[in-house]
Design an enzyme around this catalytic site. Sequence first.
Site, PDB file in Angstrom:
ATOM      1  N   TYR A 198     -11.007   4.379  15.357  1.00 47.21           N
ATOM      2  CA  TYR A 198     -10.132   4.837  14.288  1.00 47.21           C
ATOM      3  C   TYR A 198      -9.816   6.285  13.925  1.00 47.21           C
ATOM      4  CZ  TYR A 198      -7.719   4.971   9.745  1.00 47.21           C
ATOM      5  OH  TYR A 198      -6.783   5.303   8.654  1.00 47.21           O
ATOM      6  N   LYS A 231      -6.252   8.483  14.626  1.00 44.25           N
ATOM      7  CA  LYS A 231      -5.773   9.717  13.743  1.00 44.25           C
ATOM      8  C   LYS A 231      -5.889  10.997  14.069  1.00 44.25           C
ATOM      9  CE  LYS A 231      -4.523   6.406  11.054  1.00 44.25           C
ATOM     10  NZ  LYS A 231      -3.128   6.238  10.598  1.00 44.25           N
ATOM     11  N   GLY A 289       0.966  -1.039   0.293  1.00 45.98           N
ATOM     12  CA  GLY A 289       0.153   0.001  -0.014  1.00 45.98           C
ATOM     13  C   GLY A 289       0.864   1.223   0.054  1.00 45.98           C
ATOM     14  N   ILE A 290       0.447   2.504   0.811  1.00 51.43           N
ATOM     15  CA  ILE A 290       1.149   3.610   0.875  1.00 51.43           C
ATOM     16  C   ILE A 290       2.451   3.571   1.180  1.00 51.43           C
ATOM     17  CG2 ILE A 290       0.886   5.579   2.144  1.00 51.43           C
ATOM     18  CD1 ILE A 290      -2.051   5.421   2.230  1.00 51.43           C
ATOM     19  N   THR A 312      -5.741   0.740  -2.193  1.00 56.32           N
ATOM     20  CA  THR A 312      -4.864  -0.016  -1.413  1.00 56.32           C
ATOM     21  C   THR A 312      -5.833  -1.179  -0.958  1.00 56.32           C
ATOM     22  OG1 THR A 312      -5.474   1.094   0.683  1.00 56.32           O
ATOM     23  CG2 THR A 312      -3.600   1.525  -0.717  1.00 56.32           C
ATOM     24  N   ASP A 344       6.552  -5.371  15.473  1.00 57.70           N
ATOM     25  CA  ASP A 344       5.229  -4.811  16.157  1.00 57.70           C
ATOM     26  C   ASP A 344       5.632  -3.393  16.801  1.00 57.70           C
ATOM     27  OD1 ASP A 344       3.114  -4.325  17.835  1.00 57.70           O
ATOM     28  OD2 ASP A 344       3.341  -6.264  19.113  1.00 57.70           O
ATOM     29  N   VAL A 345       4.982  -2.104  16.053  1.00 56.76           N
ATOM     30  CA  VAL A 345       5.211  -0.958  16.539  1.00 56.76           C
ATOM     31  C   VAL A 345       4.749  -0.890  17.947  1.00 56.76           C
ATOM     32  CG1 VAL A 345       5.294  -0.081  14.102  1.00 56.76           C
ATOM     33  CG2 VAL A 345       3.350  -0.066  15.434  1.00 56.76           C
ATOM     34  N   GLY A 387      -6.644  10.342   1.435  1.00 57.99           N
ATOM     35  CA  GLY A 387      -8.086  10.070   1.437  1.00 57.99           C
ATOM     36  C   GLY A 387      -8.343   8.720   1.057  1.00 57.99           C
ATOM     37  N   ILE A 388      -9.244   8.529   0.048  1.00 58.43           N
ATOM     38  CA  ILE A 388      -9.550   7.227  -0.603  1.00 58.43           C
ATOM     39  C   ILE A 388      -8.485   6.634  -1.409  1.00 58.43           C
ATOM     40  CG2 ILE A 388     -10.836   5.834  -2.186  1.00 58.43           C
ATOM     41  CD1 ILE A 388     -13.409   7.666  -0.940  1.00 58.43           C
TER      42      ILE A 388
END
Length: 261
Positions: free
Chosen positions: A156, A160, A18-19, A191, A63-64, A187-188
Amino acid sequence: MSVRFQDKVVVVTGGSRGIGKSIAERFAREGARICVAANEALVHETAQALRDAGAQAISVVLDVTDKVQVKAMYEQVARELGEVDVSVQNAGVITVARLEDLTEAEWDKVMAVNTKGVFLCCQEATLRMRAAGKKGRLINTASGQARQGFIFTPHYAASKFGVVGITQSLAKELAKTGITVNAFCPGIITTDMWAYNDAAWGKLMGDYQPGELMAEWVAAIPMGRAGTGEDVAGLVSFFASDDAAYITGQTVNVDGGMFMS
């Protein structure tokens, strides 16, 4: 493409897909030495692809939310690549559920990964940047839901909004060191997470078939399309560059005009 980040060391969490993967690829193309970290073995394939393309890259399964693991990762980065110059806190998770069905376990996991994980990585990266005398860059992944919470995802949204708060607080604390701290709100974006979002929200919001709800949302974006990881990576690489040396504490939307603030 330029090599703005030649010999710079960049860490990207959530970097397996993804990102995060797009961000790592962008930095690699611009000459950086890359550590991609994620909580899945797929991250090793991502790093191998970067090496195949000519970059110097390592991978860490991480594992962050575990301070010991986070510290060990930055120590490994220092040994194998050099001290970190840019740390991108991108690891994130989401679940979608009605209020009455949202569990404490879901709340705790989302807050731990999305908010505590950002804090732990920023903390350790900063310690190493300051010890090395680096005017480094901390770049955090927020969300459109850091601008406006959305139905069925209060945990969520809270996580954020928290990322934005962390970003602003650390930016003020670190300003005199030359370390900048910024965030971005995707945004959208096309991913795997958004494929999940489409299915999960679609199930709760009506009789949607896969892809239908996302198509409605994309149609409402002023620019008329979903974003890509590359769209996000362009902003992140700017934040990391010398051109952004006087920019800190900012949160920028990358969403085709969904939120204009």
